[in-house]
Scaffold this active site. Structure first.
Site, PDB file in Angstrom:
ATOM      1  N   GLU A  12      54.626  73.995  15.983  1.00  0.00           N
ATOM      2  CA  GLU A  12      53.185  74.397  16.096  1.00  0.00           C
ATOM      3  C   GLU A  12      52.930  75.358  15.219  1.00  0.00           C
ATOM      4  OE1 GLU A  12      54.264  73.540  19.107  1.00  0.00           O
ATOM      5  OE2 GLU A  12      53.884  71.288  19.447  1.00  0.00           O
ATOM      6  N   ARG A  65      37.392  62.855  20.992  1.00  0.00           N
ATOM      7  CA  ARG A  65      38.734  63.571  19.936  1.00  0.00           C
ATOM      8  C   ARG A  65      38.531  62.062  19.293  1.00  0.00           C
ATOM      9  NH1 ARG A  65      44.457  60.074  22.186  1.00  0.00           N
ATOM     10  NH2 ARG A  65      43.136  59.219  24.587  1.00  0.00           N
ATOM     11  N   PHE A 121      48.478  73.668  22.762  1.00  0.00           N
ATOM     12  CA  PHE A 121      49.454  74.450  22.078  1.00  0.00           C
ATOM     13  C   PHE A 121      48.878  74.242  21.052  1.00  0.00           C
ATOM     14  CE2 PHE A 121      51.591  70.368  24.100  1.00  0.00           C
ATOM     15  CZ  PHE A 121      52.124  70.827  24.672  1.00  0.00           C
ATOM     16  N   SER A 143      47.464  60.838  19.345  1.00  0.00           N
ATOM     17  CA  SER A 143      46.445  60.914  19.900  1.00  0.00           C
ATOM     18  C   SER A 143      44.846  61.831  19.466  1.00  0.00           C
ATOM     19  CB  SER A 143      47.151  61.976  20.853  1.00  0.00           C
ATOM     20  OG  SER A 143      48.403  61.555  21.396  1.00  0.00           O
ATOM     21  N   HIS A 181      42.667  66.847  24.352  1.00  0.00           N
ATOM     22  CA  HIS A 181      43.291  67.351  25.687  1.00  0.00           C
ATOM     23  C   HIS A 181      42.788  68.554  25.963  1.00  0.00           C
ATOM     24  CE1 HIS A 181      44.844  63.458  23.546  1.00  0.00           C
ATOM     25  NE2 HIS A 181      45.433  63.671  24.296  1.00  0.00           N
ATOM     26  N   ARG A 202      40.360  64.116  25.734  1.00  0.00           N
ATOM     27  CA  ARG A 202      40.917  62.932  26.063  1.00  0.00           C
ATOM     28  C   ARG A 202      40.510  61.546  26.837  1.00  0.00           C
ATOM     29  NH1 ARG A 202      44.915  60.694  30.293  1.00  0.00           N
ATOM     30  NH2 ARG A 202      46.120  58.859  29.060  1.00  0.00           N
ATOM     31  N   ASP A 253      49.447  63.443  32.405  1.00  0.00           N
ATOM     32  CA  ASP A 253      49.773  64.987  32.334  1.00  0.00           C
ATOM     33  C   ASP A 253      50.558  65.737  32.473  1.00  0.00           C
ATOM     34  OD1 ASP A 253      50.999  62.782  29.973  1.00  0.00           O
ATOM     35  OD2 ASP A 253      50.083  63.738  28.745  1.00  0.00           O
TER      36      ASP A 253
END
Lengths: 281, 319
Positions: free
Chosen positions: B62, B14, B87, B41, B113, B171, B121
């Protein structure tokens, strides 16, 4: 040539086109097309800065229009053809195999006048926000218009876009809602109440006016006022009170003609109530 | 086997995206960036700080972000819309379908991610379906680079490509081993090691694992060809068929479900063009769970030793 006709006569011809297209296709959405005819007539034949002959998909240097309620394709196609975007004879191909006039608007076959596919509801307001941002970034003073249905306002994405447009102060965005009170399953109030639509938009930070969506002069006036208020930093919502199936007596005020084609007899009856002005396609 | 690819230090992919985007901000004034409350992020902070007028915060919404990106694109901008992979795919599939893929708008969907290495998560955020969802959509280019350098290069490359793109990255900090000055060619697979006994087609984080697997296999006298499929769609069919023809045994390795993944795509191609024994290294019909990325890779059979096992198994199936 079409531009020389009074708006009311253009609107009458567009309503004839809608009924004939849907009848010829054997399917389509006449109810909302007839209710939003006057709105789009006033916009395209009077208030919008557009150039049918020099149209480009990116809309640079011109106002842009997005049809969020894609099932209103019959009125959209007629308005575009009568404005000169493509030959009116092409209206006969509506919903036929290989046509540029898809059941719901598409850009795949390059139909002039259509910037974005629509049909899955609730997305056009977001798209219009993006185009309005581009115009601001580019220092353009043109406007972005979008038409939604009222039932469409049950989609959550509409309210995401409502929040976004106010937050980003998109005062060059002029949204209009065809507020005919009907949707496929019945009246809005029975299917899913919209509540106080005006108060909702105001609460989201928009400039809101309610207008008679069948009074061509009133429509022109509220669009002009919306343009003049661009310096106030707020997006504009013009809530157009209309009647489903307007000008065809047996289609008026009922959800039954939301998405149903008239048969031959019904079509003749409808056309007898709609004056042929510019000439049928 | 020559040591061609050396880890120059762990980095997250990322951050490669963030660096590429920042560079694009300086070189291409039409590039705009959108994010849905995950700017840090997604490592978009540098772009947002230096080009605030071209950074569009969308909040946690989104669907509207994708539509807005499409509107920006149709009117001439090059929008990079970023969020977590789940998302910007599953959550907004219909928006991507109608206003990005079907309308063929020049939107770059930037998905961080991705996969199980999202880690702690847990499964709500660990999409392992995204490649399948995105590759089913006509007109969409689907890219899954393998490390920091390649992600940066891919980010820069997709701005030059006119059309909708899905760019997938991750990530965790992982080895950075491809050249810093590489030019990213969309749709052109890269042979990482040359071999004759088995081909390992890998994408994303699994490319490094596959190179490690090739080293282990070499100790057992097995020569493995590792090919980096950074572009899932359009697939480099020629590279796939040529290598499968040469080695006669194929392993596919990806951080994704078997269903809809790169492996199925390659299996389908080979079934038509060159039937070849094939083993999937991917997750078979399971959601993930919380844990450290490396633990999860092991737990779900996505590490180098799983690739070694699959390679030996597929070689034993050769006619």
């Amino acid at each position: 040539m079409t531009q020389n006709f009074p708006l009311s006569e253009i609107a009458s011809q567009i309503r004839r086109d809608i009924v004939r297209m849907v009848n010829m296709a054997g399917s389509g959405h006449p109810g909302g097309s007839l209710s939003s005819t006057d709105i789009l007539t006033a916009l395209f034949f009077s208030e919008m800065n557009h150039d049918p002959a020099g149209w480009s998909r990116d809309g640079k240097g011109r106002d842009m229009f997005f049809l969020s309620a894609g099932h209103l394709s019959p009125v959209m196609y007629s308005v575009l053809a009568r404005s000169g975007y493509f030959p009116v004879s092409e209206l006969a191909s509506f919903r036929k195999l290989g046509s540029r006039l898809q059941g719901h608007p598409s850009v795949e076959r390059g139909l002039p006048g259509i910037h974005m596919a629509s049909g899955s509801l609730g997305q056009g307001l977001s798209v219009a926000c993006g185009a309005a941002l581009t115009k601001r970034l580019d220092g353009e003073d043109n406007f972005v218009f979008v038409l939604t249905g009222d039932g469409e306002c049950q989609e959550g994405q509409i309210w995401e876009a409502a929040m976004f447009a106010a937050h980003h102060k998109l005062s060059n965005l002029i949204a209009m809602t065809d507020w005919n009170g009907q949707q496929i399953d019945g009246p809005n109030d029975q299917v899913m109440s919209l509540g106080d639509l005006k108060a909702k938009w105001i609460a989201f930070g928009w400039d809101v006016v309610v207008a008679d969506g069948h009074d061509l002069e009133a429509i022109k006036a509220v669009i002009r006022s919306a343009k003049e208020a661009r310096e106030d930093g707020k997006p504009k919502m013009l809530l157009m009170k209309t009647e489903m199936g307007r000008s065809v007596d047996f289609m008026e005020g009922t959800h039954h003609w939301h998405g149903k084609a008239p048969n031959k007899e019904q079509t003749e009856k409808a056309l007898s109530q709609l004056k042929e002005t510019i000439g049928d396609f | 086997m020559k040591e061609i690819f050396e880890n120059t230090g762990n980095k997250d992919t990322r951050s490669g995206f963030g660096a590429g985007l920042h560079e694009l901000g300086k070189t291409n004034s039409e590039v705009v960036a959108l994010c849905a409350d995950l700017t840090g992020s997604l490592k978009m902070d540098a772009f947002a700080a230096e080009f605030p007028e071209r950074f569009i915060q969308c909040g946690i919404a989104e669907a509207n972000m994708i539509g807005t990106a499409a509107g920006l694109a149709v009117s001439g901008k090059i929008p990079f819309a970023g969020s977590f992979a789940e998302f910007v795919t599953g959550r907004v599939y219909d928006q991507v379908r109608q206003t990005v893929a079907y309308s063929e708008t020049n939107v770059k969907i930037c998905a961080s991610h991705a996969g199980i290495t999202l880690g702690e998560d847990g499964a709500t955020h660990q999409t392992m379906e995204d490649l399948g969802l995105m590759r089913m959509l006509p007109n969409l280019t689907v890219i899954n680079p393998c490390d920091y350098n390649q992600t940066k290069a891919a980010t820069i490359a997709i701005a030059e490509h006119h059309g909708p793109v899905y760019l997938r990255f991750g990530r965790p900090s992982v080895p950075n081993f491809t050249p810093a000055d590489q030019k990213f060619e969309i749709g052109k697979a890269i042979r990482m090691t040359e071999g004759n006994d088995v081909t390992i087609f890998a994408t994303g984080h699994l490319v490094w694992e596959s190179i490690q697997a090739a080293k282990i296999l070499e100790e057992d006298g097995i020569s493995a060809e590792v090919i980096n499929i950074h572009t899932i769609k359009p697939l480099d069919k020629t590279a796939v068929i040529e290598s499968a023809t040469k080695t006669g045994a194929v392993v596919t390795a990806e951080e994704h479900l078997i269903a809809g993944g790169m492996g199925e795509l390659i299996a389908g191609l080979l079934a038509n063009e060159r039937p070849t024994p094939l083993e999937f290294v991917a997750v078979d019909d399971l959601f993930g769970q919380s844990g450290e990325p490396s633990e999860l890779m092991k737990e779900y059979g996505l590490d180098a030793s799983s690739i070694v096992t699959a390679a030996k198994r597929v070689i034993s199936r050769k006619a």
